[in-house]
Write a protein that holds these residues in place. Sequence first.
Motif, PDB file in Angstrom:
ATOM      1  N   TYR A   1      -8.200   2.526  19.346  1.00  0.00           N
ATOM      2  CA  TYR A   1      -7.771   3.452  20.391  1.00  0.00           C
ATOM      3  C   TYR A   1      -6.738   4.444  19.849  1.00  0.00           C
ATOM      4  CZ  TYR A   1      -5.458   4.914  24.749  1.00  0.00           C
ATOM      5  OH  TYR A   1      -4.890   5.653  25.769  1.00  0.00           O
ATOM      6  N   TRP A   2      -5.751   3.933  19.133  1.00  0.00           N
ATOM      7  CA  TRP A   2      -4.675   4.797  18.655  1.00  0.00           C
ATOM      8  C   TRP A   2      -5.155   5.708  17.529  1.00  0.00           C
ATOM      9  CZ3 TRP A   2      -0.882   6.958  20.644  1.00  0.00           C
ATOM     10  CH2 TRP A   2       0.147   7.526  19.889  1.00  0.00           C
TER      11      TRP A   2
ATOM     12  N   ARG B   1      -6.871   8.555  19.147  1.00  0.00           N
ATOM     13  CA  ARG B   1      -5.921   9.516  19.722  1.00  0.00           C
ATOM     14  C   ARG B   1      -5.305  10.387  18.634  1.00  0.00           C
ATOM     15  NH1 ARG B   1      -4.268  13.193  21.185  1.00  0.00           N
ATOM     16  NH2 ARG B   1      -2.842  13.735  22.881  1.00  0.00           N
TER      17      ARG B   1
ATOM     18  N   LEU C   1      -9.431   7.153  26.564  1.00  0.00           N
ATOM     19  CA  LEU C   1      -8.769   8.431  26.324  1.00  0.00           C
ATOM     20  C   LEU C   1      -9.234   9.486  27.322  1.00  0.00           C
ATOM     21  CD1 LEU C   1      -8.935   8.671  22.417  1.00  0.00           C
ATOM     22  CD2 LEU C   1      -6.922   8.211  23.812  1.00  0.00           C
TER      23      LEU C   1
END
Length: 303
Positions: free
Chosen positions: A79-80, A83, A269
């Motif tokens: 996820y990070w 991003r 996101l």
Amino acid sequence: MIVRPRPHWIRLLFVRRGSLIHRIFWQQMFVILLSCTVVVLHGQLFDWKVTLNASPFSLMGVALAIFLGFRINASYDRYWEARKLWGGVLVASRNLARQGQTLIDGSPDVRPFVLGLIGFAAAMRNQLRGRARNDGLEAWLPPALCAELGAARSAPTRILAWLGAWLAEHRRAGRLHPVSAQHMESGLDELSAMVGGCERIANTPLPFTYSVILHRSAYFYCMLLPFGLVDSIGWMTPLVVAFVSYTFFALEALSDEIEDPFGTMPNDLALDAIVAGIDASLRELLGEVPPPAPMPDENFILR
């Protein structure tokens, strides 16, 4: 993505949106009903008394919690990273738009190039979310290019080729110095790397066996837990089992949800908002009035 101020601690206990209750409700009900049945039968299965106590569950619970922690960390890392890649798209797009305005001589119309960068971000979002490749791109790209993108396997790559051809045309016309052209091509290479990074995340899920082992372990643990607690805490067993099972089931559901950060679930996101931010930022560089910033809906969801 859920965007909301942190509520009071009492209200936070009863928040439903983003708590994953809707995804694990029936699993929770099954475990609670099983716990109530075990209490009523005093831990007896037919004519056999299940002789379990809390000791083995303490050891298994620690191991399962560590296992869940690894799963959450692996999903959050994806996820990070996603991003950060989208943040790189914003930065690279801004740099290319600014360079197009300052490095090309003769005051050419750089608006098609800048709008093409916005179209690239929108096409990247469409591809990652499985939408039609040319969905909503008419506002930024020429009609002929939009028609080509409908059948393209990788629409962002096709747009990058079009942007590169635009730079090559101005370089051949003498309006763009070869060194500056090479520098801007490096910016297009960065955008291509961002697409590749997102495709790697989207097309390479965590190993399926990893999820199967965790899923089975969490469910067997929660189904056996009432037999280990009933003799020591009695009618409090369903309450304790409900709390423990909620923790394990919700963490498993959350890790499964953010494993693919490009979807439309509440904790994914907000790609629509990121594309809108790129649109607004680049239109400001063109001297245009940007569209209003997207706002969360009534459920605090920002798409």
